[in-house]
Write a protein that holds these residues in place. Structure first.
Motif, PDB file in Angstrom:
ATOM      1  N   ARG A  25       3.299   6.654 -10.332  1.00 46.32           N
ATOM      2  CA  ARG A  25       4.763   6.791 -10.387  1.00 46.32           C
ATOM      3  C   ARG A  25       5.412   6.005  -9.261  1.00 46.32           C
ATOM      4  O   ARG A  25       6.439   5.347  -9.458  1.00 46.32           O
ATOM      5  N   ARG A  26       4.816   6.062  -8.058  1.00 47.99           N
ATOM      6  CA  ARG A  26       5.360   5.307  -6.915  1.00 47.99           C
ATOM      7  C   ARG A  26       5.314   3.811  -7.179  1.00 47.99           C
ATOM      8  O   ARG A  26       6.252   3.079  -6.847  1.00 47.99           O
ATOM      9  N   LEU A  27       4.202   3.345  -7.762  1.00 45.85           N
ATOM     10  CA  LEU A  27       4.098   1.925  -8.087  1.00 45.85           C
ATOM     11  C   LEU A  27       5.192   1.515  -9.060  1.00 45.85           C
ATOM     12  O   LEU A  27       5.874   0.503  -8.859  1.00 45.85           O
ATOM     13  N   ARG A  28       5.354   2.294 -10.113  1.00 49.47           N
ATOM     14  CA  ARG A  28       6.388   1.979 -11.112  1.00 49.47           C
ATOM     15  C   ARG A  28       7.776   2.000 -10.494  1.00 49.47           C
ATOM     16  O   ARG A  28       8.592   1.121 -10.755  1.00 49.47           O
ATOM     17  N   SER A  29       8.038   2.997  -9.653  1.00 51.63           N
ATOM     18  CA  SER A  29       9.386   3.097  -9.061  1.00 51.63           C
ATOM     19  C   SER A  29       9.648   1.952  -8.090  1.00 51.63           C
ATOM     20  O   SER A  29      10.801   1.591  -7.855  1.00 51.63           O
ATOM     21  N   ALA A  30       8.587   1.347  -7.546  1.00 51.09           N
ATOM     22  CA  ALA A  30       8.740   0.205  -6.647  1.00 51.09           C
ATOM     23  C   ALA A  30       8.780  -1.114  -7.419  1.00 51.09           C
ATOM     24  O   ALA A  30       8.855  -2.184  -6.820  1.00 51.09           O
ATOM     25  N   GLY A  31       8.731  -1.029  -8.750  1.00 53.13           N
ATOM     26  CA  GLY A  31       8.787  -2.229  -9.574  1.00 53.13           C
ATOM     27  C   GLY A  31       7.462  -2.982  -9.627  1.00 53.13           C
ATOM     28  O   GLY A  31       7.442  -4.171  -9.913  1.00 53.13           O
ATOM     29  N   ILE A  32       6.366  -2.295  -9.347  1.00 56.17           N
ATOM     30  CA  ILE A  32       5.055  -2.937  -9.358  1.00 56.17           C
ATOM     31  C   ILE A  32       4.391  -2.654 -10.697  1.00 56.17           C
ATOM     32  O   ILE A  32       4.067  -1.518 -11.012  1.00 56.17           O
ATOM     33  N   ASP A  33       4.229  -3.715 -11.477  1.00 60.66           N
ATOM     34  CA  ASP A  33       3.567  -3.568 -12.767  1.00 60.66           C
ATOM     35  C   ASP A  33       2.072  -3.826 -12.595  1.00 60.66           C
ATOM     36  O   ASP A  33       1.591  -4.086 -11.484  1.00 60.66           O
ATOM     37  N   ALA A  43      -5.784  -5.703   2.573  1.00 60.94           N
ATOM     38  CA  ALA A  43      -4.837  -6.338   3.497  1.00 60.94           C
ATOM     39  C   ALA A  43      -3.427  -5.765   3.315  1.00 60.94           C
ATOM     40  O   ALA A  43      -2.599  -5.865   4.222  1.00 60.94           O
ATOM     41  N   ASP A  44      -3.169  -5.167   2.167  1.00 56.95           N
ATOM     42  CA  ASP A  44      -1.851  -4.592   1.861  1.00 56.95           C
ATOM     43  C   ASP A  44      -1.778  -3.107   2.168  1.00 56.95           C
ATOM     44  O   ASP A  44      -0.813  -2.449   1.807  1.00 56.95           O
ATOM     45  N   GLU A  45      -2.787  -2.575   2.834  1.00 55.57           N
ATOM     46  CA  GLU A  45      -2.848  -1.128   3.049  1.00 55.57           C
ATOM     47  C   GLU A  45      -1.623  -0.600   3.806  1.00 55.57           C
ATOM     48  O   GLU A  45      -1.112   0.467   3.500  1.00 55.57           O
ATOM     49  N   ASP A  46      -1.128  -1.349   4.781  1.00 57.61           N
ATOM     50  CA  ASP A  46       0.076  -0.909   5.501  1.00 57.61           C
ATOM     51  C   ASP A  46       1.274  -0.840   4.561  1.00 57.61           C
ATOM     52  O   ASP A  46       2.077   0.087   4.631  1.00 57.61           O
ATOM     53  N   ASP A  47       1.414  -1.832   3.680  1.00 56.55           N
ATOM     54  CA  ASP A  47       2.505  -1.809   2.705  1.00 56.55           C
ATOM     55  C   ASP A  47       2.366  -0.625   1.757  1.00 56.55           C
ATOM     56  O   ASP A  47       3.358   0.014   1.396  1.00 56.55           O
ATOM     57  N   ILE A  48       1.140  -0.359   1.342  1.00 55.26           N
ATOM     58  CA  ILE A  48       0.901   0.761   0.432  1.00 55.26           C
ATOM     59  C   ILE A  48       1.319   2.065   1.113  1.00 55.26           C
ATOM     60  O   ILE A  48       1.930   2.927   0.507  1.00 55.26           O
ATOM     61  N   ARG A  49       1.015   2.177   2.403  1.00 57.07           N
ATOM     62  CA  ARG A  49       1.374   3.385   3.144  1.00 57.07           C
ATOM     63  C   ARG A  49       2.885   3.440   3.383  1.00 57.07           C
ATOM     64  O   ARG A  49       3.529   4.442   3.084  1.00 57.07           O
ATOM     65  N   ASN A  50       3.448   2.371   3.909  1.00 55.52           N
ATOM     66  CA  ASN A  50       4.847   2.394   4.343  1.00 55.52           C
ATOM     67  C   ASN A  50       5.847   2.213   3.207  1.00 55.52           C
ATOM     68  O   ASN A  50       6.846   2.920   3.140  1.00 55.52           O
ATOM     69  N   GLU A  51       5.601   1.269   2.332  1.00 59.80           N
ATOM     70  CA  GLU A  51       6.559   0.977   1.261  1.00 59.80           C
ATOM     71  C   GLU A  51       6.435   1.933   0.081  1.00 59.80           C
ATOM     72  O   GLU A  51       7.424   2.285  -0.544  1.00 59.80           O
ATOM     73  N   LEU A  52       5.208   2.325  -0.225  1.00 55.53           N
ATOM     74  CA  LEU A  52       4.988   3.199  -1.374  1.00 55.53           C
ATOM     75  C   LEU A  52       4.858   4.663  -0.974  1.00 55.53           C
ATOM     76  O   LEU A  52       4.841   5.537  -1.820  1.00 55.53           O
ATOM     77  N   GLY A  53       4.722   4.925   0.319  1.00 54.09           N
ATOM     78  CA  GLY A  53       4.639   6.301   0.790  1.00 54.09           C
ATOM     79  C   GLY A  53       3.317   6.986   0.495  1.00 54.09           C
ATOM     80  O   GLY A  53       3.255   8.199   0.406  1.00 54.09           O
ATOM     81  N   VAL A  54       2.249   6.189   0.337  1.00 55.67           N
ATOM     82  CA  VAL A  54       0.931   6.767   0.106  1.00 55.67           C
ATOM     83  C   VAL A  54       0.313   7.008   1.481  1.00 55.67           C
ATOM     84  O   VAL A  54      -0.341   6.145   2.060  1.00 55.67           O
ATOM     85  N   ASP A  55       0.573   8.201   2.019  1.00 46.89           N
ATOM     86  CA  ASP A  55       0.203   8.510   3.394  1.00 46.89           C
ATOM     87  C   ASP A  55      -1.272   8.827   3.584  1.00 46.89           C
ATOM     88  O   ASP A  55      -1.843   8.540   4.626  1.00 46.89           O
ATOM     89  N   LYS A  56      -1.884   9.424   2.588  1.00 41.07           N
ATOM     90  CA  LYS A  56      -3.272   9.860   2.738  1.00 41.07           C
ATOM     91  C   LYS A  56      -4.230   8.692   2.566  1.00 41.07           C
ATOM     92  O   LYS A  56      -4.152   7.940   1.595  1.00 41.07           O
ATOM     93  N   LEU A  57      -5.132   8.557   3.523  1.00 39.34           N
ATOM     94  CA  LEU A  57      -6.120   7.480   3.490  1.00 39.34           C
ATOM     95  C   LEU A  57      -6.931   7.524   2.200  1.00 39.34           C
ATOM     96  O   LEU A  57      -7.166   6.491   1.572  1.00 39.34           O
ATOM     97  N   GLY A  58      -7.332   8.707   1.799  1.00 39.93           N
ATOM     98  CA  GLY A  58      -8.129   8.834   0.579  1.00 39.93           C
ATOM     99  C   GLY A  58      -7.392   8.322  -0.650  1.00 39.93           C
ATOM    100  O   GLY A  58      -7.987   7.664  -1.505  1.00 39.93           O
ATOM    101  N   GLU A  59      -6.110   8.607  -0.742  1.00 45.92           N
ATOM    102  CA  GLU A  59      -5.315   8.118  -1.877  1.00 45.92           C
ATOM    103  C   GLU A  59      -5.248   6.594  -1.867  1.00 45.92           C
ATOM    104  O   GLU A  59      -5.372   5.955  -2.905  1.00 45.92           O
ATOM    105  N   ARG A  60      -5.025   6.025  -0.675  1.00 41.21           N
ATOM    106  CA  ARG A  60      -4.941   4.559  -0.580  1.00 41.21           C
ATOM    107  C   ARG A  60      -6.276   3.923  -0.960  1.00 41.21           C
ATOM    108  O   ARG A  60      -6.314   2.945  -1.714  1.00 41.21           O
TER     109      ARG A  60
END
Length: 86
Positions: A25-33, A43-60
């Motif tokens: 849902r976060r990906l879709r709401s961020a316009g990521i298809d 390399a995008d892990e910081d973006d995934i955490r900060n921009e998408l709000g995926v805070d948990k390491l396991g989820e990322r």
């Protein structure tokens, strides 16, 4: 009610699916298809955490592993396509 009779492993599996659905849902709401999602790497892990709000390491990490699997499947499918096929 039925959750009480499920094993711990079954409940954890449901929790992980719920986590991944939230990430989707976060990906879709961020316009990521799907096409853009397949370009995400560790390399995008910081973006995934900060921009998408995926805070948990396991989820990322699960997301990145899932995307790796999709890339592998895509590459395998492309390798088995008949000549001249996209």
């Amino acid at each position: 009610y039925t959750t009480l009779f499920r094993s711990k492993g079954e409940r954890e599996g449901e929790d992980k699916r719920g986590d991944m659905e939230a990430v989707q849902r976060r990906l879709r709401s961020a316009g990521i298809d799907g096409r853009v999602a397949l370009t995400l790497t560790s390399a995008d892990e910081d973006d995934i955490r900060n921009e998408l709000g995926v805070d948990k390491l396991g989820e990322r990490r699960r997301l990145l592993l899932f995307l790796d699997e999709l890339r592998s499947m895509q590459a395998a499918a492309a390798g088995s396509a008949p000549d001249g096929a996209p």
